[in-house]
Design a protein around this motif. Structure first.
Motif, PDB file in Angstrom:
ATOM      1  N   SER A 162      -2.585  -8.164  17.390  1.00  0.00           N
ATOM      2  CA  SER A 162      -1.879  -8.382  18.768  1.00  0.00           C
ATOM      3  C   SER A 162      -2.836  -9.317  19.813  1.00  0.00           C
ATOM      4  O   SER A 162      -2.739  -9.745  20.766  1.00  0.00           O
ATOM      5  N   PHE A 163      -4.306  -9.452  19.535  1.00  0.00           N
ATOM      6  CA  PHE A 163      -5.025 -10.471  20.133  1.00  0.00           C
ATOM      7  C   PHE A 163      -5.307 -11.544  19.516  1.00  0.00           C
ATOM      8  O   PHE A 163      -6.170 -12.350  19.877  1.00  0.00           O
ATOM      9  N   GLY A 164      -4.041 -12.028  18.503  1.00  0.00           N
ATOM     10  CA  GLY A 164      -4.117 -13.452  18.030  1.00  0.00           C
ATOM     11  C   GLY A 164      -4.922 -13.468  16.851  1.00  0.00           C
ATOM     12  O   GLY A 164      -4.962 -14.680  16.404  1.00  0.00           O
ATOM     13  N   ASN A 165      -5.281 -12.544  16.422  1.00  0.00           N
ATOM     14  CA  ASN A 165      -6.135 -12.693  15.017  1.00  0.00           C
ATOM     15  C   ASN A 165      -5.064 -12.738  14.030  1.00  0.00           C
ATOM     16  O   ASN A 165      -3.747 -12.377  14.026  1.00  0.00           O
ATOM     17  N   GLN A 166      -5.588 -13.550  12.779  1.00  0.00           N
ATOM     18  CA  GLN A 166      -4.642 -13.396  11.729  1.00  0.00           C
ATOM     19  C   GLN A 166      -5.151 -12.298  10.718  1.00  0.00           C
ATOM     20  O   GLN A 166      -6.106 -12.279  10.228  1.00  0.00           O
ATOM     21  N   VAL A 167      -4.387 -11.014  10.823  1.00  0.00           N
ATOM     22  CA  VAL A 167      -4.651  -9.842  10.268  1.00  0.00           C
ATOM     23  C   VAL A 167      -3.952  -9.632   8.746  1.00  0.00           C
ATOM     24  O   VAL A 167      -2.581  -9.671   8.848  1.00  0.00           O
ATOM     25  N   ILE A 168      -4.764  -9.120   7.711  1.00  0.00           N
ATOM     26  CA  ILE A 168      -4.063  -8.712   6.505  1.00  0.00           C
ATOM     27  C   ILE A 168      -4.349  -7.245   6.446  1.00  0.00           C
ATOM     28  O   ILE A 168      -5.481  -6.859   6.581  1.00  0.00           O
ATOM     29  N   GLY A 169      -3.271  -6.301   6.097  1.00  0.00           N
ATOM     30  CA  GLY A 169      -3.538  -4.939   5.800  1.00  0.00           C
ATOM     31  C   GLY A 169      -3.410  -4.606   4.189  1.00  0.00           C
ATOM     32  O   GLY A 169      -2.472  -5.286   3.912  1.00  0.00           O
ATOM     33  N   LEU A 170      -4.601  -4.042   3.617  1.00  0.00           N
ATOM     34  CA  LEU A 170      -4.348  -4.248   2.151  1.00  0.00           C
ATOM     35  C   LEU A 170      -4.554  -2.563   1.779  1.00  0.00           C
ATOM     36  O   LEU A 170      -5.477  -1.587   2.427  1.00  0.00           O
ATOM     37  N   ASP A 171      -3.727  -2.112   0.656  1.00  0.00           N
ATOM     38  CA  ASP A 171      -3.830  -0.938   0.707  1.00  0.00           C
ATOM     39  C   ASP A 171      -3.323  -0.906  -1.062  1.00  0.00           C
ATOM     40  O   ASP A 171      -2.743  -1.479  -1.665  1.00  0.00           O
ATOM     41  N   VAL A 172      -3.941   0.307  -1.849  1.00  0.00           N
ATOM     42  CA  VAL A 172      -3.672   0.445  -3.093  1.00  0.00           C
ATOM     43  C   VAL A 172      -2.516   1.018  -3.369  1.00  0.00           C
ATOM     44  O   VAL A 172      -1.802   1.311  -4.482  1.00  0.00           O
ATOM     45  N   ASP A 173      -1.880   1.759  -2.322  1.00  0.00           N
ATOM     46  CA  ASP A 173      -0.475   2.609  -2.338  1.00  0.00           C
ATOM     47  C   ASP A 173       0.760   1.678  -2.138  1.00  0.00           C
ATOM     48  O   ASP A 173       0.893   1.088  -1.084  1.00  0.00           O
TER      49      ASP A 173
END
Ligand SMILES: NC(=O)c1ccc[n+]([C@@H]2O[C@H](COP(=O)([O-])OP(=O)(O)OC[C@H]3O[C@@H](n4cnc5c(N)ncnc54)[C@H](O)[C@@H]3O)[C@@H](O)[C@H]2O)c1
Length: 432
Positions: A21-32
């Motif tokens: 929400s602050f303009g970063n390019q974010v990736i969420g990673l999980d093994v599930d």
């Protein structure tokens, strides 16, 4: 900035959504895989107010994506935050297996100059284990940091958007500079400390809050031995500026995903460094005993549980979450069932997660109606202060059969209840 958050549990999803929400390019990673499939459709696999809305907006804006693939997530990341679980081992220490596994998996794809920051709660000294893994694999151009997380479930989005403080534990100016830049938009005080101070501060904060709860429970027990009322005692001591009115919760002790494990981990760490005879061991022990002791008192008041029908209101460990980790219901309900009661339980949000850990039977039914749970009850337990429970008009379920209301959080209006003919027992005052 390009940020990857490893582990999309409570901490990981909220952190990823807020950073995007602050303009970063974010990736969420999980093994599930199941969790990631849901998150890709903006479906949060647990209840957290405001999170699904934030996720939907950020995914639509293209700032936030989710994956199970380490290469996709790590190769371009400038900052990698590890937010996987750190459950306790049977001996009580922090089990670092998920943290270490995540480090092994990310290392091959780590780009030069990236920061690997630990959000998971870990004991001092953990960063050197991560560094050893990365260096063994031939990586030398990276930075590490400890970024402890202080959010509260049930208010996680608000806490993360407007934190009291941001703690950066690092050793090099470059690491501080990168993480300071990332956290500038939060407009919160940033404390730059050593990794060990950051890690100790996280344990100290939770151990202090757990100690406050245990302390007031001890005072509450003493109040029950005389004519004092612990709420009046709190009103008096709270006027002292050094003590304050806030964060006094006499009741069945602390639960949840953090306090019980963090206090035990601190106690374990104390023993490891040869200081085992300290407060933290005792706090953990007192809290573990708390519900058993309170249930004995309640059993005496009702003349034993055999054949009684009991309404249990509130199943999650606190309001505004469906998290069942170390919830009081997980000790209260089995005790009632073992001693011959029938239980009808209610929760406004946690029914699905409760049914996974509390098998349904003739003796135990989890219901979505407070009125239905109280129907034909001999005893009502108000276990968690969900607004739906504390604002409920108990005249709607007043039946001759119902004798007692046990208010384990001191949240109900006792004169209203006694006027309705209930017998009422709160914590830290003589039963009425
Ligand atoms: N829950 C809280 O309120 C809270 C608050 C502050 C700090 N913390 C700390 O933050 C950490 C995370 O807590 P949580 O409650 O979010 O945990 P959680 O159990 O909800 O989520 C952990 C996630 O990590 C994933 N995971 C495990 N191994 C992985 C791997 N190798 N690669 C990628 N993903 C992996 C799991 O699948 C899971 O989705 C813990 O150390 C906890 O003590 C939690």
């Amino acid at each position: 900035m390009r940020v990857t958050v490893i582990g999309t549990g409570f901490v990981g999803v909220v952190t990823a959504a807020v950073l995007s929400s602050f303009g970063n390019q974010v990736i969420g990673l999980d093994v599930d895989h199941e969790k990631i499939a849901k998150l890709k459709q903006s479906k949060v696999p647990f209840f957290e107010p405001g999170l699904e809305e934030l996720l939907t907006v950020q995914q639509a804006a293209g700032n936030l994506t989710f994956t199970t693939d380490y290469q996709t997530a790590i190769a371009a990341a400038e900052v990698i935050m590890i937010a996987v679980g750190t459950p306790s081992t049977t001996a009580g220490g922090a089990d670092l297996k998920y943290v270490l596994a995540a480090t092994e998996l990310l290392t091959p794809f780590l780009k030069d100059g990236a920061v690997v920051a630990l959000k998971s709660t870990v004991p001092p000294g953990t960063l050197s284990q991560l560094e050893a893994i990365m260096m063994k694999a031939g990586k030398h151009n990276f930075f590490t940091a400890s970024l402890p997380e202080f959010l509260k479930e049930g208010a996680a989005v608000e806490d993360t958007l407007h934190p009291d403080r941001i703690v950066i534990g690092a050793t090099t100016p470059k690491t501080f500079e990168i993480l300071r830049r990332l956290h500038q938009p939060f407009k919160a005080p940033i404390l730059e400390v050593s990794p060990e101070s950051a890690q100790m501060a996280k344990y100290a904060a939770n151990a202090y809050l757990a100690t406050r709860i245990t302390f007031i429970n001890q005072i509450a027990d003493l109040c029950e031995s005389n004519q004092a009322n612990v709420q009046e005692v709190i009103a008096v001591i709270g006027k002292d500026q050094r003590i304050g009115q806030h964060y006094w919760y006499p009741g069945l002790g602390y639960g949840g995903s953090c306090f019980p494990k963090d206090v035990k981990e601190l106690a374990y760490y104390s023993r490891q460094v040869g200081q085992g005879e300290n407060l933290f061991n005792k706090i953990a022990q007192l809290n573990d005993q708390r519900i058993g002791q309170m249930m004995k008192k309640y059993a005496q008041l009702v003349g034993g549980w055999q054949g009684k029908q009991v309404a249990v209101l509130g199943l999650s460990f606190k309001p505004n979450t469906d998290d069942m980790r170390e919830a009081p219901s997980l000790k209260v309900i089995p005790t009632l069932l073992e001693q011959g009661a029938t239980v009808r339980a209610y929760d406004p949000q946690a029914l699905e997660s409760a049914q996974k850990v509390l098998p349904q039977s003739e003796s135990l039914r989890c219901l979505d109606s407070l009125v239905a749970a109280c129907d034909q009850a001999d005893v009502i337990f108000a276990l968690i202060e969900w607004p739906q429970i504390i604002s409920f008009d108990f005249s709607q379920v007043r039946a001759a059969k119902t004798q007692w209301i046990f208010d384990t959080r001191n949240q109900l209006n006792q004169s209203t209840l006694t006027n309705l003919g209930y017998k009422y027992a709160a914590v830290g005052q003589a039963p009425l």
